[in-house]
Design a protein around this motif. Sequence first.
Motif, PDB file in Angstrom:
ATOM      1  N   SER A  14       0.726  -1.295  -0.105  1.00 11.03           N
ATOM      2  CA  SER A  14       0.059   0.027  -0.121  1.00 11.03           C
ATOM      3  C   SER A  14       0.901   1.338  -0.093  1.00 11.03           C
ATOM      4  CB  SER A  14      -0.912  -0.071   1.227  1.00 11.03           C
ATOM      5  OG  SER A  14      -0.119   0.166   2.305  1.00 11.03           O
ATOM      6  N   ALA A  15       0.285   2.584  -0.139  1.00 11.26           N
ATOM      7  CA  ALA A  15       0.823   3.671  -0.261  1.00 11.26           C
ATOM      8  C   ALA A  15       1.879   4.194   0.918  1.00 11.26           C
ATOM      9  CB  ALA A  15      -0.025   4.731  -0.551  1.00 11.26           C
ATOM     10  N   MET A  45       3.337 -13.304  -1.989  1.00 10.62           N
ATOM     11  CA  MET A  45       1.945 -12.535  -2.348  1.00 10.62           C
ATOM     12  C   MET A  45       2.176 -11.070  -1.970  1.00 10.62           C
ATOM     13  SD  MET A  45      -1.097 -15.092  -1.273  1.00 10.62           S
ATOM     14  CE  MET A  45      -2.333 -14.193  -2.012  1.00 10.62           C
ATOM     15  N   ALA A  46       1.487 -10.209  -2.494  1.00  9.62           N
ATOM     16  CA  ALA A  46       1.621  -8.797  -2.219  1.00  9.62           C
ATOM     17  C   ALA A  46       0.020  -8.471  -1.915  1.00  9.62           C
ATOM     18  CB  ALA A  46       2.021  -7.924  -3.381  1.00  9.62           C
ATOM     19  N   VAL A  47      -0.143  -7.492  -1.077  1.00  8.50           N
ATOM     20  CA  VAL A  47      -1.488  -7.314  -0.782  1.00  8.50           C
ATOM     21  C   VAL A  47      -1.589  -5.651  -0.502  1.00  8.50           C
ATOM     22  CG1 VAL A  47      -1.303  -7.271   1.947  1.00  8.50           C
ATOM     23  CG2 VAL A  47      -3.510  -7.606   0.845  1.00  8.50           C
ATOM     24  N   ASP A  48      -2.677  -4.973  -1.014  1.00 10.25           N
ATOM     25  CA  ASP A  48      -2.848  -3.573  -0.725  1.00 10.25           C
ATOM     26  C   ASP A  48      -4.511  -3.559  -0.902  1.00 10.25           C
ATOM     27  OD1 ASP A  48      -3.192  -3.505  -3.751  1.00 10.25           O
ATOM     28  OD2 ASP A  48      -1.233  -3.170  -3.858  1.00 10.25           O
ATOM     29  N   MET A  49      -5.270  -3.228  -1.865  1.00  9.54           N
ATOM     30  CA  MET A  49      -6.580  -3.027  -2.009  1.00  9.54           C
ATOM     31  C   MET A  49      -7.091  -4.478  -2.303  1.00  9.54           C
ATOM     32  SD  MET A  49      -7.807  -0.421  -1.320  1.00  9.54           S
ATOM     33  CE  MET A  49      -9.696  -0.292  -1.759  1.00  9.54           C
ATOM     34  N   LYS A  50      -6.228  -5.505  -2.987  1.00  7.43           N
ATOM     35  CA  LYS A  50      -6.437  -6.848  -3.411  1.00  7.43           C
ATOM     36  C   LYS A  50      -5.229  -7.672  -3.151  1.00  7.43           C
ATOM     37  CE  LYS A  50      -9.881  -6.026  -6.852  1.00  7.43           C
ATOM     38  NZ  LYS A  50     -10.407  -6.223  -8.070  1.00  7.43           N
ATOM     39  N   ALA A  51      -5.420  -8.774  -2.768  1.00  6.19           N
ATOM     40  CA  ALA A  51      -4.210  -9.752  -2.810  1.00  6.19           C
ATOM     41  C   ALA A  51      -3.976 -10.240  -3.976  1.00  6.19           C
ATOM     42  CB  ALA A  51      -4.254 -10.745  -1.701  1.00  6.19           C
ATOM     43  N   VAL A  52      -2.660 -10.256  -4.315  1.00  2.00           N
ATOM     44  CA  VAL A  52      -2.167 -10.835  -5.658  1.00  2.00           C
ATOM     45  C   VAL A  52      -0.932 -11.911  -5.437  1.00  2.00           C
ATOM     46  CG1 VAL A  52      -3.162  -9.166  -7.020  1.00  2.00           C
ATOM     47  CG2 VAL A  52      -0.622  -9.145  -6.437  1.00  2.00           C
ATOM     48  N   LEU A  79       0.657   1.842  -3.855  1.00  6.82           N
ATOM     49  CA  LEU A  79      -0.505   2.465  -3.980  1.00  6.82           C
ATOM     50  C   LEU A  79      -1.698   2.050  -3.056  1.00  6.82           C
ATOM     51  CD1 LEU A  79      -0.599   2.683  -7.716  1.00  6.82           C
ATOM     52  CD2 LEU A  79       0.087   4.594  -6.232  1.00  6.82           C
ATOM     53  N   GLY A  80      -2.605   3.099  -2.853  1.00  3.06           N
ATOM     54  CA  GLY A  80      -3.963   2.581  -2.280  1.00  3.06           C
ATOM     55  C   GLY A  80      -3.689   2.291  -0.607  1.00  3.06           C
ATOM     56  N   ALA A  81      -4.806   1.675  -0.260  1.00  4.35           N
ATOM     57  CA  ALA A  81      -5.019   1.234   1.132  1.00  4.35           C
ATOM     58  C   ALA A  81      -4.684   0.011   1.216  1.00  4.35           C
ATOM     59  CB  ALA A  81      -6.178   1.625   1.837  1.00  4.35           C
ATOM     60  N   THR A  82      -5.031  -0.830   2.495  1.00  2.58           N
ATOM     61  CA  THR A  82      -4.807  -2.178   2.854  1.00  2.58           C
ATOM     62  C   THR A  82      -6.030  -3.022   3.096  1.00  2.58           C
ATOM     63  OG1 THR A  82      -2.174  -2.169   3.119  1.00  2.58           O
ATOM     64  CG2 THR A  82      -3.337  -4.096   3.648  1.00  2.58           C
ATOM     65  N   ASP A  83      -6.587  -4.004   2.589  1.00  5.89           N
ATOM     66  CA  ASP A  83      -7.504  -4.873   3.023  1.00  5.89           C
ATOM     67  C   ASP A  83      -6.904  -6.156   3.623  1.00  5.89           C
ATOM     68  OD1 ASP A  83      -9.576  -6.468   3.575  1.00  5.89           O
ATOM     69  OD2 ASP A  83     -10.719  -6.053   1.729  1.00  5.89           O
ATOM     70  N   LEU A  84      -6.490  -5.977   4.816  1.00  6.10           N
ATOM     71  CA  LEU A  84      -5.778  -7.046   5.528  1.00  6.10           C
ATOM     72  C   LEU A  84      -6.645  -8.274   5.533  1.00  6.10           C
ATOM     73  CD1 LEU A  84      -2.994  -7.623   6.575  1.00  6.10           C
ATOM     74  CD2 LEU A  84      -3.647  -6.644   8.806  1.00  6.10           C
ATOM     75  N   ASP A  85      -8.006  -8.061   5.974  1.00 10.10           N
ATOM     76  CA  ASP A  85      -8.653  -9.168   6.127  1.00 10.10           C
ATOM     77  C   ASP A  85      -8.778 -10.093   4.906  1.00 10.10           C
ATOM     78  OD1 ASP A  85     -10.735 -10.973   7.487  1.00 10.10           O
ATOM     79  OD2 ASP A  85     -12.042  -9.900   6.250  1.00 10.10           O
ATOM     80  N   ALA A  86      -9.008  -9.604   3.698  1.00  9.43           N
ATOM     81  CA  ALA A  86      -8.762 -10.079   2.409  1.00  9.43           C
ATOM     82  C   ALA A  86      -7.673 -10.811   1.925  1.00  9.43           C
ATOM     83  CB  ALA A  86      -9.559  -9.232   1.276  1.00  9.43           C
ATOM     84  N   GLY A  87      -6.749 -10.040   2.386  1.00 13.73           N
ATOM     85  CA  GLY A  87      -5.110 -10.591   2.136  1.00 13.73           C
ATOM     86  C   GLY A  87      -4.991 -11.614   2.988  1.00 13.73           C
ATOM     87  N   GLY A 108       4.472  -5.559   6.915  1.00 17.41           N
ATOM     88  CA  GLY A 108       3.875  -4.367   6.682  1.00 17.41           C
ATOM     89  C   GLY A 108       3.430  -3.715   7.641  1.00 17.41           C
ATOM     90  N   ASP A 109       2.886  -2.783   7.723  1.00 19.86           N
ATOM     91  CA  ASP A 109       2.133  -2.021   9.019  1.00 19.86           C
ATOM     92  C   ASP A 109       0.872  -2.503   9.570  1.00 19.86           C
ATOM     93  OD1 ASP A 109       0.326  -1.041   7.153  1.00 19.86           O
ATOM     94  OD2 ASP A 109       1.269   0.940   7.160  1.00 19.86           O
TER      95      ASP A 109
END
Length: 193
Positions: A14-15, A45-52, A79-87, A108-109
């Motif tokens: 995320s940003a 994997m990476a996570v921000d708005m979505k996990a990939v 970029l963006g924010a993090t959806d940790l639950d989904a990640g 991450g934070d």
Amino acid sequence: PAQKNNVVILVDTSASQTGRYRAEQMAAVQSMLATLSPSDRVELMAVDMKAVTLSTGFVGPQRPEIQAAVGRLNGRTPLGATDLDAGVRMAAARFPNDGAARTLIYIGDAMSKANMLTDGLLAKLVDELRGGQVSVSSYVVGQERNVQLMAALANHTGGLVQTDIAGVDAASAGRLLAASVHSSVIWPSEMTL
């Protein structure tokens, strides 16, 4: 010593994870990969708005496929924010049902600003992680940090938490997290007093 280990490394892109924090993330990832046993299996994997997923399934930590995935991670623009639950849920779903120990390592934070974790969501997430026998460890790094969230996940799943406090460098944190993968977690199904 005969325990097989599958590890998902989930990195926040995320940003908020730029500059020094991004450098610390990458140092921790490289240190972890260098310390893990060649018999361990890793997915990045990476996570921000979505996990990939950045790697092509679980492979050895020193394999070229993982180094290519690290290159893709390093090339991601924060970029963006993090959806940790989904990640965390997506990362936990990646583990094959092959009898190996399952460890999810988050870097991450832990600030899930895209989807705040309420008490109910956190309780459900912990139940799912414990039901899938997924241990959650983390290296919490960033300007703002939600160490309490990662400590709660670690306490309920047999994990470990490292933070970017003075005296703890990213490479040391990565080595400690990699070593913790080889510790066995006991998952009691019943308790009687």
